[in-house]
Design a protein around this motif. Structure first.
Motif, PDB file in Angstrom:
ATOM      1  N   ILE A  41      -3.721   4.164  -3.857  1.00 42.25           N
ATOM      2  CA  ILE A  41      -4.474   4.195  -2.600  1.00 42.25           C
ATOM      3  C   ILE A  41      -4.116   5.492  -1.897  1.00 42.25           C
ATOM      4  O   ILE A  41      -2.996   5.671  -1.419  1.00 42.25           O
ATOM      5  CB  ILE A  41      -4.148   2.984  -1.706  1.00 42.25           C
ATOM      6  CG1 ILE A  41      -4.671   1.703  -2.334  1.00 42.25           C
ATOM      7  CG2 ILE A  41      -4.757   3.174  -0.327  1.00 42.25           C
ATOM      8  CD1 ILE A  41      -4.590   0.483  -1.445  1.00 42.25           C
ATOM      9  N   HIS A  83      -8.629   3.204   1.457  1.00 40.24           N
ATOM     10  CA  HIS A  83      -8.718   2.206   2.522  1.00 40.24           C
ATOM     11  C   HIS A  83      -9.386   2.893   3.718  1.00 40.24           C
ATOM     12  O   HIS A  83      -8.746   3.285   4.680  1.00 40.24           O
ATOM     13  CB  HIS A  83      -7.318   1.702   2.894  1.00 40.24           C
ATOM     14  CG  HIS A  83      -7.325   0.682   3.984  1.00 40.24           C
ATOM     15  ND1 HIS A  83      -6.306   0.563   4.900  1.00 40.24           N
ATOM     16  CD2 HIS A  83      -8.244  -0.262   4.318  1.00 40.24           C
ATOM     17  CE1 HIS A  83      -6.574  -0.405   5.740  1.00 40.24           C
ATOM     18  NE2 HIS A  83      -7.752  -0.919   5.417  1.00 40.24           N
ATOM     19  N   ILE A  98       0.837  -1.208   0.000  1.00 47.03           N
ATOM     20  CA  ILE A  98       0.000   0.000   0.000  1.00 47.03           C
ATOM     21  C   ILE A  98       0.871   1.256   0.000  1.00 47.03           C
ATOM     22  O   ILE A  98       0.615   2.206  -0.742  1.00 47.03           O
ATOM     23  CB  ILE A  98      -0.955  -0.012   1.213  1.00 47.03           C
ATOM     24  CG1 ILE A  98      -2.045  -1.085   1.006  1.00 47.03           C
ATOM     25  CG2 ILE A  98      -1.595   1.359   1.422  1.00 47.03           C
ATOM     26  CD1 ILE A  98      -2.943  -1.294   2.211  1.00 47.03           C
ATOM     27  N   HIS A 128       1.007   4.543  -3.015  1.00 45.88           N
ATOM     28  CA  HIS A 128       0.175   5.581  -2.397  1.00 45.88           C
ATOM     29  C   HIS A 128      -0.436   6.522  -3.436  1.00 45.88           C
ATOM     30  O   HIS A 128      -1.344   7.296  -3.122  1.00 45.88           O
ATOM     31  CB  HIS A 128       0.971   6.387  -1.374  1.00 45.88           C
ATOM     32  CG  HIS A 128       2.183   7.061  -1.939  1.00 45.88           C
ATOM     33  ND1 HIS A 128       2.120   8.296  -2.544  1.00 45.88           N
ATOM     34  CD2 HIS A 128       3.469   6.670  -1.994  1.00 45.88           C
ATOM     35  CE1 HIS A 128       3.336   8.641  -2.948  1.00 45.88           C
ATOM     36  NE2 HIS A 128       4.171   7.679  -2.631  1.00 45.88           N
ATOM     37  N   LYS A 142      -8.249  -4.351   4.777  1.00 48.89           N
ATOM     38  CA  LYS A 142      -6.930  -4.234   4.158  1.00 48.89           C
ATOM     39  C   LYS A 142      -6.590  -5.431   3.275  1.00 48.89           C
ATOM     40  O   LYS A 142      -6.057  -5.275   2.173  1.00 48.89           O
ATOM     41  CB  LYS A 142      -5.861  -4.071   5.230  1.00 48.89           C
ATOM     42  CG  LYS A 142      -4.457  -3.819   4.691  1.00 48.89           C
ATOM     43  CD  LYS A 142      -3.423  -3.834   5.792  1.00 48.89           C
ATOM     44  CE  LYS A 142      -3.688  -2.767   6.825  1.00 48.89           C
ATOM     45  NZ  LYS A 142      -2.668  -2.766   7.894  1.00 48.89           N
ATOM     46  N   LEU A 155      -6.061  -3.145  -5.420  1.00 46.80           N
ATOM     47  CA  LEU A 155      -4.878  -2.368  -5.785  1.00 46.80           C
ATOM     48  C   LEU A 155      -4.077  -3.076  -6.875  1.00 46.80           C
ATOM     49  O   LEU A 155      -3.613  -2.445  -7.837  1.00 46.80           O
ATOM     50  CB  LEU A 155      -4.014  -2.133  -4.547  1.00 46.80           C
ATOM     51  CG  LEU A 155      -2.636  -1.507  -4.754  1.00 46.80           C
ATOM     52  CD1 LEU A 155      -2.734  -0.181  -5.480  1.00 46.80           C
ATOM     53  CD2 LEU A 155      -1.929  -1.334  -3.404  1.00 46.80           C
ATOM     54  N   VAL A 160      -5.998  -4.654  -1.028  1.00 46.46           N
ATOM     55  CA  VAL A 160      -4.736  -4.867  -1.741  1.00 46.46           C
ATOM     56  C   VAL A 160      -4.952  -5.684  -3.009  1.00 46.46           C
ATOM     57  O   VAL A 160      -4.193  -5.556  -3.974  1.00 46.46           O
ATOM     58  CB  VAL A 160      -3.668  -5.534  -0.848  1.00 46.46           C
ATOM     59  CG1 VAL A 160      -3.216  -4.594   0.252  1.00 46.46           C
ATOM     60  CG2 VAL A 160      -4.157  -6.856  -0.281  1.00 46.46           C
TER      61      VAL A 160
END
Length: 214
Positions: free
Chosen positions: A21, A95, A14, A18, A73, A80, A77
């Motif tokens: 997310i 998140h 994560i 960035h 979480k 992501l 991911v």
């Protein structure tokens, strides 16, 4: 139930991504067009799961900016990974818990909201947790533009019927109510992981499109 097992690598992954997310979504409140660097319509998905829907929508509609919200979480991911691997500049993830979306989006900032296969919270004592309870509808109405829409899909008939009543009591206009979405052969429909699973098992998929009172 959603995938919840621990992923030791999640935090680092994560942090490395960035730009996808968003670390501090509250800073972008009222400035999401600037965050995307364009003037495109803004659509948000509350409860993005593993990201199949937001990936598919971002690919199909490059002229729209998409923000997906997911609180787990170990699940976000996976979303992501999809956004990163498919190189989707018009998709971002948060998140965050959607207890109050007004903390992350300004009044009249959002063009469309998606609720896909939300937790039905079947017990009466948990009614306030349903994402179509009136306190959530107040939030959606606030952040949506006057011409904005909410699109809901679910396999849970009880939640769907509850939501239709909740929308009506709130004064919403039900622009579409579909009791068997896949019978329509809608080529623009992007399926979620749950939608594929439940449809393959023979369950009907319910969809409605809602406009809020002005």
């Amino acid at each position: 139930m959603r995938l919840r097992q621990n992923k030791p690598w999640a935090d680092d992954y994560i942090k490395e991504n960035h730009h996808i997310i968003i670390d501090e979504p509250f800073v972008n409140k009222g400035k999401w067009k600037e965050a995307f660097g364009n003037d495109q319509p803004l659509h948000i998905e509350i409860g993005s799961g593993k990201g199949k829907f937001i990936q598919g929508m971002a690919e199909q509609f490059p002229e729209v900016s998409f923000v997906g919200m997911e609180r787990v979480k170990a699940v976000i991911v996976m979303a992501l990974k999809k956004v990163k691997e498919h190189e989707l500049p018009n998709a971002r993830l948060l998140h965050e818990n959607a207890n109050d979306v007004r903390e992350m989006f300004e009044e009249n900032e959002v063009d469309q909201i998606y609720l896909n296969f939300s937790d039905p919270w079947p017990k009466n004592r948990h009614e306030k947790r349903r994402l179509t309870y009136h306190t959530f509808l107040e939030q959606y109405q606030s952040i949506l533009k006057p011409e904005g829409r909410l699109v809901m899909k679910t396999d849970n008939r009880h939640l769907f019927e509850y939501s239709l009543v909740s929308f009506s009591q709130f004064g919403c206009v039900l622009e579409e109510v579909t009791m068997d979405l896949h019978s329509l052969d809608d080529e623009t429909n992007v399926m979620t992981e749950y939608e594929e699973k439940f449809s393959e098992q023979g369950y009907p998929i319910y969809r409605c499109v809602v406009r809020f009172p002005s």
